[in-house]
Write a protein that holds these residues in place. Sequence first.
Motif, PDB file in Angstrom:
ATOM      1  N   GLY A  23       0.783  -1.226   0.000  1.00 33.45           N
ATOM      2  CA  GLY A  23       0.000   0.000   0.000  1.00 33.45           C
ATOM      3  C   GLY A  23       0.810   1.268   0.000  1.00 33.45           C
ATOM      4  N   VAL A  24       2.119   1.183  -0.164  1.00 35.54           N
ATOM      5  CA  VAL A  24       2.966   2.377  -0.193  1.00 35.54           C
ATOM      6  C   VAL A  24       3.573   2.512  -1.588  1.00 35.54           C
ATOM      7  CG1 VAL A  24       4.988   3.527   0.776  1.00 35.54           C
ATOM      8  CG2 VAL A  24       3.485   2.183   2.254  1.00 35.54           C
ATOM      9  N   TYR A  25       3.486   3.709  -2.133  1.00 35.85           N
ATOM     10  CA  TYR A  25       3.955   3.996  -3.476  1.00 35.85           C
ATOM     11  C   TYR A  25       4.880   5.203  -3.443  1.00 35.85           C
ATOM     12  CZ  TYR A  25       0.008   1.005  -4.728  1.00 35.85           C
ATOM     13  OH  TYR A  25      -0.867  -0.039  -4.834  1.00 35.85           O
ATOM     14  N   ALA A  26       5.500   5.484  -4.577  1.00 40.91           N
ATOM     15  CA  ALA A  26       6.314   6.692  -4.699  1.00 40.91           C
ATOM     16  C   ALA A  26       6.018   7.358  -6.024  1.00 40.91           C
ATOM     17  CB  ALA A  26       7.797   6.364  -4.597  1.00 40.91           C
ATOM     18  N   VAL A  27       5.794   8.654  -5.994  1.00 40.07           N
ATOM     19  CA  VAL A  27       5.641   9.429  -7.220  1.00 40.07           C
ATOM     20  C   VAL A  27       7.017   9.996  -7.563  1.00 40.07           C
ATOM     21  CG1 VAL A  27       4.959  11.518  -5.944  1.00 40.07           C
ATOM     22  CG2 VAL A  27       4.395  11.298  -8.355  1.00 40.07           C
ATOM     23  N   ILE A  28       7.391   9.897  -8.832  1.00 40.89           N
ATOM     24  CA  ILE A  28       8.724  10.312  -9.264  1.00 40.89           C
ATOM     25  C   ILE A  28       8.606  11.594 -10.076  1.00 40.89           C
ATOM     26  CG2 ILE A  28      10.849   9.628 -10.432  1.00 40.89           C
ATOM     27  CD1 ILE A  28      10.110   7.830  -8.083  1.00 40.89           C
ATOM     28  N   LEU A  29       9.289  12.630  -9.623  1.00 42.36           N
ATOM     29  CA  LEU A  29       9.317  13.927 -10.307  1.00 42.36           C
ATOM     30  C   LEU A  29      10.712  14.164 -10.859  1.00 42.36           C
ATOM     31  CD1 LEU A  29       7.470  15.887  -7.502  1.00 42.36           C
ATOM     32  CD2 LEU A  29       6.478  15.317  -9.726  1.00 42.36           C
ATOM     33  N   ARG A  30      10.800  14.761 -12.035  1.00 39.04           N
ATOM     34  CA  ARG A  30      12.096  15.018 -12.651  1.00 39.04           C
ATOM     35  C   ARG A  30      12.286  16.514 -12.882  1.00 39.04           C
ATOM     36  NH1 ARG A  30      12.672  11.795 -17.844  1.00 39.04           N
ATOM     37  NH2 ARG A  30      11.120  13.301 -18.595  1.00 39.04           N
ATOM     38  N   GLU A  31      13.499  16.965 -12.695  1.00 38.84           N
ATOM     39  CA  GLU A  31      13.842  18.366 -12.943  1.00 38.84           C
ATOM     40  C   GLU A  31      13.664  18.682 -14.422  1.00 38.84           C
ATOM     41  OE1 GLU A  31      17.703  21.298 -12.163  1.00 38.84           O
ATOM     42  OE2 GLU A  31      17.960  19.115 -12.256  1.00 38.84           O
ATOM     43  N   ALA A  32      12.839  19.669 -14.737  1.00 39.59           N
ATOM     44  CA  ALA A  32      12.621  20.053 -16.131  1.00 39.59           C
ATOM     45  C   ALA A  32      13.933  20.546 -16.739  1.00 39.59           C
ATOM     46  CB  ALA A  32      11.553  21.136 -16.224  1.00 39.59           C
ATOM     47  N   LEU A 132      16.398  19.932  -4.491  1.00 41.62           N
ATOM     48  CA  LEU A 132      17.003  19.062  -5.500  1.00 41.62           C
ATOM     49  C   LEU A 132      18.414  18.648  -5.092  1.00 41.62           C
ATOM     50  CD1 LEU A 132      15.794  20.688  -8.825  1.00 41.62           C
ATOM     51  CD2 LEU A 132      15.515  18.283  -8.190  1.00 41.62           C
ATOM     52  N   ASP A 133      19.165  19.579  -4.511  1.00 39.08           N
ATOM     53  CA  ASP A 133      20.519  19.253  -4.063  1.00 39.08           C
ATOM     54  C   ASP A 133      20.507  18.245  -2.919  1.00 39.08           C
ATOM     55  OD1 ASP A 133      21.588  20.963  -5.934  1.00 39.08           O
ATOM     56  OD2 ASP A 133      21.820  22.645  -4.546  1.00 39.08           O
ATOM     57  N   GLU A 134      19.478  18.349  -2.074  1.00 40.90           N
ATOM     58  CA  GLU A 134      19.420  17.470  -0.902  1.00 40.90           C
ATOM     59  C   GLU A 134      18.939  16.063  -1.233  1.00 40.90           C
ATOM     60  OE1 GLU A 134      16.878  19.505   1.795  1.00 40.90           O
ATOM     61  OE2 GLU A 134      18.453  20.788   2.615  1.00 40.90           O
ATOM     62  N   VAL A 135      17.925  15.943  -2.069  1.00 43.25           N
ATOM     63  CA  VAL A 135      17.305  14.628  -2.281  1.00 43.25           C
ATOM     64  C   VAL A 135      17.288  14.180  -3.733  1.00 43.25           C
ATOM     65  CG1 VAL A 135      15.837  14.909  -0.260  1.00 43.25           C
ATOM     66  CG2 VAL A 135      14.971  15.592  -2.501  1.00 43.25           C
ATOM     67  N   GLY A 136      17.659  15.043  -4.668  1.00 40.74           N
ATOM     68  CA  GLY A 136      17.641  14.652  -6.066  1.00 40.74           C
ATOM     69  C   GLY A 136      18.704  13.610  -6.366  1.00 40.74           C
ATOM     70  N   PHE A 137      18.394  12.716  -7.292  1.00 40.11           N
ATOM     71  CA  PHE A 137      19.352  11.688  -7.676  1.00 40.11           C
ATOM     72  C   PHE A 137      19.305  11.499  -9.181  1.00 40.11           C
ATOM     73  CE2 PHE A 137      15.354   9.554  -7.009  1.00 40.11           C
ATOM     74  CZ  PHE A 137      15.259   8.633  -8.050  1.00 40.11           C
ATOM     75  N   GLU A 138      20.401  11.032  -9.739  1.00 43.95           N
ATOM     76  CA  GLU A 138      20.486  10.776 -11.168  1.00 43.95           C
ATOM     77  C   GLU A 138      20.022   9.356 -11.471  1.00 43.95           C
ATOM     78  OE1 GLU A 138      21.271  12.919 -13.390  1.00 43.95           O
ATOM     79  OE2 GLU A 138      22.175  14.560 -12.238  1.00 43.95           O
ATOM     80  N   PRO A 139      19.536   9.089 -12.682  1.00 37.14           N
ATOM     81  CA  PRO A 139      19.171   7.719 -13.051  1.00 37.14           C
ATOM     82  C   PRO A 139      20.349   6.777 -12.847  1.00 37.14           C
ATOM     83  CG  PRO A 139      18.407   9.261 -14.713  1.00 37.14           C
ATOM     84  CD  PRO A 139      19.262  10.049 -13.759  1.00 37.14           C
ATOM     85  N   GLY A 140      20.100   5.661 -12.208  1.00 36.80           N
ATOM     86  CA  GLY A 140      21.161   4.702 -11.924  1.00 36.80           C
ATOM     87  C   GLY A 140      21.784   4.881 -10.560  1.00 36.80           C
ATOM     88  N   GLU A 141      21.541   6.037  -9.935  1.00 36.20           N
ATOM     89  CA  GLU A 141      22.038   6.274  -8.584  1.00 36.20           C
ATOM     90  C   GLU A 141      20.989   5.877  -7.563  1.00 36.20           C
ATOM     91  OE1 GLU A 141      24.904  10.181  -9.316  1.00 36.20           O
ATOM     92  OE2 GLU A 141      23.009  10.366  -8.242  1.00 36.20           O
ATOM     93  N   HIS A 142      21.449   5.600  -6.336  1.00 36.06           N
ATOM     94  CA  HIS A 142      20.517   5.317  -5.246  1.00 36.06           C
ATOM     95  C   HIS A 142      20.108   6.626  -4.592  1.00 36.06           C
ATOM     96  CE1 HIS A 142      20.816   0.977  -5.175  1.00 36.06           C
ATOM     97  NE2 HIS A 142      22.105   1.094  -5.342  1.00 36.06           N
TER      98      HIS A 142
END
Length: 222
Positions: A23-32, A132-142
């Motif tokens: 019952g827990v999901y995550a919505v993924i947002l990307r920097e435009a 974004l600096d605190e929690v943003g991650f690149e594809p392939g990164e954790h």
Amino acid sequence: MNDSDDKRLLTLIGITYNQIESGVYAVILREAGGTRRIPIIIGFPEAQAIECKLQEIVTPRPLTHDLMVNIMSSFGIYLIEVDIRRLPSGVFAAELVFDHNGSRHVVDSRSSDAIALAIRVGAPIYTTAKVLDEVGFEPGEHPGAKARKDIAETPSPHRDTVSLNSDMSLRSIDSLKTEMQQAADNEDYETAARLKQEIDRRLDNDDPGDSKISDNPDILPF
């Protein structure tokens, strides 16, 4: 969000599912204009509300966020933008910026509700460079440790996705369309969304683009 903050536009690219906690999901947002992504943990009702809009599922009666949009329209209230922020506890929150008769109003909101409203009216979603600096991650990164615990690459155990997808592959598009409408009429929007995904995949197999649902590994944080 203060005017002095460095606002960054975000785009919604999909929802992924939790393997560990049902019952827990995550919505993924990307920097435009960029590649960094933000995962925000949400519950099933909010995931359902977002996915129904992304998949353009027609419901017999308005869902909660559709009702809110109808009320806003009736009273001449416009959602100008959504600003995603991060509280000191690490939880995401949001501010809804409304216009009513030329007057600006800011309302506190859960980030999931704010996103569900924004995609229904086409309002932009922003955050700050700091977030974004605190929690943003690149594809392939954790992502961070908490997100790494909460987000998984495969559907949660309460959903027999492999069986459902295999069964769908044996049916015609017309049959899938009929079942999708029946699921929507029965308010089983999760099944309806998956049926529409299969229909869209078959109709647009050569040019799938950015998938809005979790089966596309491009939207997963790992």
